[in-house]
Scaffold this active site. Structure first.
Site, PDB file in Angstrom:
ATOM      1  N   ASP A 144       5.265  31.768  -4.396  1.00 42.13           N
ATOM      2  CA  ASP A 144       4.734  30.987  -5.526  1.00 42.13           C
ATOM      3  C   ASP A 144       3.228  30.726  -5.436  1.00 42.13           C
ATOM      4  O   ASP A 144       2.618  30.364  -6.419  1.00 42.13           O
ATOM      5  CB  ASP A 144       5.429  29.618  -5.606  1.00 42.13           C
ATOM      6  N   THR A 198       5.093  31.517   0.884  1.00 42.65           N
ATOM      7  CA  THR A 198       5.794  31.381  -0.399  1.00 42.65           C
ATOM      8  C   THR A 198       5.316  32.456  -1.359  1.00 42.65           C
ATOM      9  O   THR A 198       4.140  32.835  -1.344  1.00 42.65           O
ATOM     10  CB  THR A 198       5.560  30.010  -1.065  1.00 42.65           C
ATOM     11  N   ASP A 229       1.932  28.211  -4.068  1.00 39.07           N
ATOM     12  CA  ASP A 229       1.742  26.815  -4.472  1.00 39.07           C
ATOM     13  C   ASP A 229       1.432  25.881  -3.306  1.00 39.07           C
ATOM     14  O   ASP A 229       1.285  24.677  -3.505  1.00 39.07           O
ATOM     15  CB  ASP A 229       2.988  26.310  -5.236  1.00 39.07           C
ATOM     16  N   ARG A 263      18.366  24.447   2.046  1.00 35.43           N
ATOM     17  CA  ARG A 263      19.105  23.175   2.025  1.00 35.43           C
ATOM     18  C   ARG A 263      19.217  22.641   3.447  1.00 35.43           C
ATOM     19  O   ARG A 263      20.254  22.124   3.845  1.00 35.43           O
ATOM     20  CB  ARG A 263      20.489  23.387   1.415  1.00 35.43           C
ATOM     21  N   GLY A 270       7.483  27.061   3.339  1.00 34.07           N
ATOM     22  CA  GLY A 270       6.748  26.637   2.150  1.00 34.07           C
ATOM     23  C   GLY A 270       6.448  25.148   2.238  1.00 34.07           C
ATOM     24  O   GLY A 270       6.599  24.541   3.310  1.00 34.07           O
ATOM     25  N   ASP A 271       6.075  24.553   1.111  1.00 31.39           N
ATOM     26  CA  ASP A 271       5.671  23.141   1.182  1.00 31.39           C
ATOM     27  C   ASP A 271       6.795  22.247   1.694  1.00 31.39           C
ATOM     28  O   ASP A 271       6.545  21.311   2.447  1.00 31.39           O
ATOM     29  CB  ASP A 271       5.098  22.652  -0.159  1.00 31.39           C
ATOM     30  N   LEU A 283      14.539  38.954  -7.657  1.00 33.21           N
ATOM     31  CA  LEU A 283      13.960  40.286  -7.439  1.00 33.21           C
ATOM     32  C   LEU A 283      12.547  40.150  -6.861  1.00 33.21           C
ATOM     33  O   LEU A 283      12.113  40.959  -6.045  1.00 33.21           O
ATOM     34  CB  LEU A 283      13.897  40.992  -8.798  1.00 33.21           C
ATOM     35  N   GLY A 329       8.044  30.789  -9.688  1.00 31.24           N
ATOM     36  CA  GLY A 329       6.750  30.126  -9.453  1.00 31.24           C
ATOM     37  C   GLY A 329       6.864  28.625  -9.382  1.00 31.24           C
ATOM     38  O   GLY A 329       5.874  27.929  -9.154  1.00 31.24           O
ATOM     39  N   ARG A 330       8.050  28.113  -9.666  1.00 32.39           N
ATOM     40  CA  ARG A 330       8.277  26.668  -9.744  1.00 32.39           C
ATOM     41  C   ARG A 330       7.246  26.005 -10.651  1.00 32.39           C
ATOM     42  O   ARG A 330       7.096  26.429 -11.783  1.00 32.39           O
ATOM     43  CB  ARG A 330       8.285  26.053  -8.340  1.00 32.39           C
ATOM     44  N   GLY A 363      12.792  29.399   0.776  1.00 31.40           N
ATOM     45  CA  GLY A 363      13.049  30.712   0.162  1.00 31.40           C
ATOM     46  C   GLY A 363      12.327  31.812   0.924  1.00 31.40           C
ATOM     47  O   GLY A 363      11.201  31.626   1.372  1.00 31.40           O
TER      48      GLY A 363
HETATM   49  O1  F6P Z   1       9.817  28.777  -3.860  1.00 30.52           O
HETATM   50  C1  F6P Z   1      10.240  30.072  -4.011  1.00 30.52           C
HETATM   51  C2  F6P Z   1      11.248  30.186  -5.115  1.00 30.52           C
HETATM   52  O2  F6P Z   1      11.579  31.527  -5.216  1.00 30.52           O
HETATM   53  C3  F6P Z   1      10.804  29.591  -6.454  1.00 30.52           C
HETATM   54  O3  F6P Z   1       9.934  30.431  -7.145  1.00 30.52           O
HETATM   55  C4  F6P Z   1      12.133  29.368  -7.122  1.00 30.52           C
HETATM   56  O4  F6P Z   1      12.064  28.324  -8.096  1.00 30.52           O
HETATM   57  C5  F6P Z   1      13.015  28.969  -5.994  1.00 30.52           C
HETATM   58  O5  F6P Z   1      12.434  29.480  -4.807  1.00 30.52           O
HETATM   59  C6  F6P Z   1      14.433  29.490  -6.121  1.00 30.52           C
HETATM   60  O6  F6P Z   1      15.175  29.043  -5.036  1.00 30.52           O
HETATM   61  P1  F6P Z   1      16.659  29.501  -4.721  1.00 30.52           P
HETATM   62  O7  F6P Z   1      16.573  30.525  -3.655  1.00 30.52           O
HETATM   63  O8  F6P Z   1      17.317  28.255  -4.244  1.00 30.52           O
HETATM   64  O9  F6P Z   1      17.295  30.029  -5.967  1.00 30.52           O
END
Ligand code: F6P
Length: 359
Positions: free
Chosen positions: A139, A137, A141, A73, A114-115, A284, A182-183, A10
């Site tokens: 998040d 990230t 995290d 993905r 990210g992770d 957002l 924030g997952r 992301g």
């Molecule tokens: O890891 C960043 C994040 O924005 C998370 O907070 C969220 O759960 C996820 O990515 C959403 O991913 P996508 O872009 O696939 O909707």
């Protein structure tokens, strides 16, 4: 040196600051710098590459997103392939990444991710690719670093939204439930909730009991405070309950969280009789111009990554260990995520002021 940069997962505000810092400091060392498009996907099949020069990074520090594009993905070890019967399978295409790297005669790859992306970087390193990681990230995290860029901008956006919701909540004497990303980590909810003066903050690390939430709202009612602000993290879940999932995991991807604010709002309306509304800030939080902090951290991470490449510190990622930027092994990201410790100072700060954390 021929060095490539890729941005995966992301997007997060500050990514362009990292890219610019890598390009400018790499060029000053006399290196050739390339941008891989759309994360690891750009290294599969016919590789998609951009030659980076000063012009390609001109004025990008203030922009959100990533000029290189990204995808979450794009795991080459678990690449989704559609079958003739419309079902999907996962295929390991990691050898193709290594082949592209060799064909392009690259000396190093800097992975900003990210992770998930850094975990893949670790696996590719184990297969022999010379990689340096940069954690990213909103998040916050990723373990191994005190902070990631993107987070500060995200909490600023969330705080601004909560400030705005206060006015309408108070005018209508309503409960407003706002969901933030924030997952499985509650940092965004906790810190934007604190900054925005929330009455209830629900985070994944502290499973909630709705009776506690009702009690807090009723107490406020009794004190003549006829509105309440509830901030809920997308990964929050009730005691002995499950997280709210928007979409189940697909082949090559993870499940998408989301929808908990709507569930919590319906319960509050039912449990307290208060008129309640909900919204999700969603993506957002990933947008907007990066804050000063994120721009500076991004540039510090980018230049530290270039130094790590110069020193051949493969298999490491840059990390913030205040006041320094340090290198930590990429394995750091393969462990548990950086969740909010239940005894964190911010948790104590919330409790001390009577903010309900749902327990
Ligand atoms: O890891 C960043 C994040 O924005 C998370 O907070 C969220 O759960 C996820 O990515 C959403 O991913 P996508 O872009 O696939 O909707």
């Amino acid at each position: 040196m021929r060095v490539a940069i890729s941005t995966g997962g992301g997007d997060a505000p500050g990514l362009n600051a990292v890219i610019r810092a890598i390009v400018l400091s790499g060029l000053r060392r006399g290196w050739d710098v390339f941008g891989v498009e759309r994360g690891y996907a750009g290294l599969l099949g016919s590789a998609r590459f951009i030659t980076m020069d000063r012009e390609s990074v001109k004025g990008i520090v203030r922009f959100g997103g990533t000029i290189l594009g990204t995808t979450n993905r794009g795991n080459p070890f678990r690449w989704p392939v559609r079958q003739a019967d419309d079902t999907w399978i996962e295929v390991d295409r990691s050898d193709e990444v290594i082949e592209s790297f060799r064909q392009l005669a690259l000396d190093a790859l800097i992975v900003v991710g990210g992770d998930g992306s850094l975990h893949i970087a670790h696996q590719l390193c184990q297969k022999g690719l010379p990689i340096v990681g940069v954690p990213k990230t909103i998040d916050r995290d990723v373990s191994g670093t005190v902070m990631t860029f993107g987070y500060d901008t995200a909490i600023q956006t969330a705080t601004d939204a909560i400030d705005k919701l206060h006015a309408t909540a108070e005018s209508h004497q309503r409960v407003m439930v706002v969901e933030v990303m924030g997952r499985n980590c509650g940092w965004i909810a906790l810190h934007s909730g604190l900054a925005g003066g929330a009455d209830v903050i629900l985070i994944p690390e502290i499973p909630y009991d709705m009776e506690r939430v009702y009690r807090k709202i009723r107490e406020r009612e009794a004190e003549g405070r006829h509105f309440s602000i509830v901030v809920v993290s997308e990964g929050a879940r009730p005691k002995e309950g499950k997280v709210t999932v928007k979409a189940a995991a697909q082949v090559g991807g993870a499940e998408r969280l989301g929808g908990v604010a709507e569930v919590v709002a319906a319960q509050i309306a039912e449990g307290t009789g208060k008129e309640t509304r909900s919204l999700s800030l969603g993506h957002l939080l990933r947008g907007g111009s990066p804050t000063t902090f994120d721009r500076v951290l991004g540039q510090r991470f980018g230049t530290a990554a270039v130094e790590a490449v110069a020193d051949a510190r493969w298999g490491h990622m840059v990390a913030l260990d205040p006041p320094d930027i340090v290198l930590v092994p990429l394995e750091a990201v393969t462990g548990a995520p950086n969740q909010v410790p239940p005894d964190a100072d911010s948790v104590k700060t919330a409790r001390a002021q009577g903010i309900c954390l749902g327990d």
